[in-house]
Design an enzyme around this catalytic site. Structure first.
Site, PDB file in Angstrom:
ATOM      1  N   TYR A 146       0.857  -1.181   0.000  1.00 64.03           N
ATOM      2  CA  TYR A 146       0.000   0.000   0.000  1.00 64.03           C
ATOM      3  C   TYR A 146       0.892   1.230   0.000  1.00 64.03           C
ATOM      4  O   TYR A 146       1.754   1.390   0.865  1.00 64.03           O
ATOM      5  CB  TYR A 146      -0.904   0.000   1.235  1.00 64.03           C
ATOM      6  CG  TYR A 146      -1.807   1.211   1.335  1.00 64.03           C
ATOM      7  CD1 TYR A 146      -2.938   1.319   0.519  1.00 64.03           C
ATOM      8  CD2 TYR A 146      -1.548   2.224   2.237  1.00 64.03           C
ATOM      9  CE1 TYR A 146      -3.774   2.416   0.612  1.00 64.03           C
ATOM     10  CE2 TYR A 146      -2.374   3.324   2.335  1.00 64.03           C
ATOM     11  CZ  TYR A 146      -3.482   3.424   1.519  1.00 64.03           C
ATOM     12  OH  TYR A 146      -4.311   4.520   1.611  1.00 64.03           O
ATOM     13  N   ASP A 239       9.435   2.741  -0.219  1.00 65.04           N
ATOM     14  CA  ASP A 239       8.385   3.418   0.530  1.00 65.04           C
ATOM     15  C   ASP A 239       8.624   3.122   2.011  1.00 65.04           C
ATOM     16  O   ASP A 239       8.222   2.091   2.532  1.00 65.04           O
ATOM     17  CB  ASP A 239       7.010   2.929   0.086  1.00 65.04           C
ATOM     18  CG  ASP A 239       5.880   3.619   0.830  1.00 65.04           C
ATOM     19  OD1 ASP A 239       6.160   4.394   1.767  1.00 65.04           O
ATOM     20  OD2 ASP A 239       4.702   3.387   0.476  1.00 65.04           O
ATOM     21  N   LYS A 267       4.763   9.699   8.656  1.00 65.94           N
ATOM     22  CA  LYS A 267       4.493   9.209   9.996  1.00 65.94           C
ATOM     23  C   LYS A 267       5.469   9.730  11.043  1.00 65.94           C
ATOM     24  O   LYS A 267       5.316  10.832  11.562  1.00 65.94           O
ATOM     25  CB  LYS A 267       4.415   7.686   9.989  1.00 65.94           C
ATOM     26  CG  LYS A 267       3.237   7.144   9.143  1.00 65.94           C
ATOM     27  CD  LYS A 267       3.065   5.659   9.277  1.00 65.94           C
ATOM     28  CE  LYS A 267       1.982   5.097   8.367  1.00 65.94           C
ATOM     29  NZ  LYS A 267       0.615   5.490   8.721  1.00 65.94           N
TER      30      LYS A 267
END
Length: 425
Positions: A146, A239, A267
């Site tokens: 994702y 990622d 994050k």
């Protein structure tokens, strides 16, 4: 939802929310808590407190950013100081230079940085960069990885996309999806086949898959990607929105010793505030406007609050104690969970995040993860929640630990896990 008492306020809020938001929520996985989501009133350390005054040990941690735990005093102090000085300028600020300096200091391949506002924006920008740099149009991703919620990566996507059965989102033009090729995670044979026959601009990968549960790379996978992308002239994009600053200050690329061309971050680098970043090789990063012709812009790019929170977070991580505590907590709990489950299962852990899969014996890719007993996982989630432990409501997310998950929290959690898992498995 049974918290052993009333949950009247959460019920009332949920009823109202359904008339205000599509599906009652603003991000899909939040609706996976059954029969309805609880609403959080406050959070501190390793704990959430709901609007119904239920105290929960939190292993979701905002889906990864809160490696220091909730409301860490160093972050609070830094943000309060910045608020006094303003929170949006529309000009550069000293804080963005300081945070970028910390990122380039610790992330091995980060020669230059571009701040954006989310992981989604970061991966979107990285893919645009790979196309602009190579002059090619196609990308390669991996099933179950994702990379956010933009058109080019919502093909065979993990996380909430898989949880709600829409790994191929409606609304994506066929012209877009035709430029995206997909291989199984940990499959270098498929990867080489695609790179050999297609002109691929970029290969984007989660170095540790964290959006189909937790699935580590096999020993040769990441080095193999580095070799193949170099051989075929494609940009390798890690990622690291989840793994960046979670697997140590150098992220997954230091943890596994493999250097990508571009890295996306999010994050943790914002200390829990909205943020994203692209970093990497100078010759590729300089393609971004205004120095190059690959466009990116944003009013909130390098927002002073996110920059300041990120600086405070990384300085705390540099002290080392957070990594020691969070790794120990994840190791002990994953071992306790492994010992308490009384059926075929897998517990996958990488450093300080992990997930368990029921009814399977091995999980090396998204196909393996989809075979796990998700209905049983949901029952376990509900029972843990009832007993004061909050894990992700989706099998396809990860359990995270933080510097606040100390021995007392771990011992308390282990007792609850043991009771629930032995009863249900």
């Amino acid at each position: 939802m049974d918290f052993g008492g009333e949950s009247v306020l959460s019920s009332e809020l949920w009823n109202k929310a359904q008339s205000l938001f599509a599906g009652g929520v603003n991000s899909p996985v939040r609706a996976a808590v059954k029969p309805f989501p609880f609403y959080t009133k406050s959070a501190k350390g390793a704990y959430l407190v709901t609007e119904d005054s239920k105290r929960l040990i939190d292993f979701v941690l905002g889906y990864g950013p809160l490696i220091l735990g909730h409301a860490h005093p160093r972050v609070i102090e830094a943000v309060k100081d910045q608020l006094e000085r303003g929170w949006l300028y529309g000009t550069p600020s000293k804080a963005e230079v300081e945070l970028a300096s910390l990122i380039t200091k610790h992330i091995p391949t980060a020669q230059k940085v571009r701040f954006v506002n989310s992981g989604t924006e970061a991966t979107m920008t990285a893919l645009r960069l790979s196309r602009g740099f190579t002059g090619r149009s196609k990308i390669l991703k991996f099933d179950g990885n994702y990379h956010g919620a933009h058109d080019y990566v919502l093909i065979d996507a993990g996380s909430a996309a898989s949880e709600f059965g829409v790994p191929f989102s409606h609304g994506i033009p066929s012209e877009v999806s035709s430029t995206v090729l997909v291989c199984p995670y940990n499959d270098l044979v498929c990867t080489e086949s695609v790179l050999r026959r297609e002109e691929i601009a970029g290969v984007i990968v989660e170095p540790v898959m964290g959006n189909m549960g937790v699935i580590p790379p096999e020993k040769d996978f990441l080095p193999g990607l580095r070799k193949l992308t170099s051989e075929y002239g494609a940009v390798l994009i890690f990622d690291e929105v989840i793994t960046g600053f979670r697997l140590g200050l150098g992220g997954a690329q230091s943890y596994f010793g493999v250097k990508p061309d571009l890295t996306t971050l999010g994050k943790i680098i914002g200390g829990g505030f909205p943020i994203g970043a692209v970093c990497g090789r100078k010759d590729i990063m300089d393609q971004l406007t205004p120095s190059g012709r690959v466009f990116n812009a944003g009013t909130f790019n390098a927002n002073p609050i996110s920059m300041t929170a990120g600086i405070a977070t990384i300085h705390e991580l540099e002290r080392g104690e957070v990594y020691r505590v969070s790794e120990k907590a994840a190791r002990i709990l994953s071992e306790e969970i492994d010992g308490a489950i009384r059926m075929d299962h897998v517990v996958n852990r990488v450093y300080n995040f992990f997930q368990f899969f029921l009814g399977v014996r091995d999980v090396k890719n998204a196909g393996d993860a989809r075979k796990a007993k998700r209905d049983l996982y949901v029952r376990i989630h509900e029972n843990l929640l009832r007993d004061g432990v909050f894990i992700p409501p989706s099998q396809f997310e990860a359990l995270f630990t933080s510097g606040a998950h100390d021995e007392e929290v771990v011992n308390q959690s282990a007792k609850v896990f043991k009771k629930v898992l032995e009863d249900l498995t």
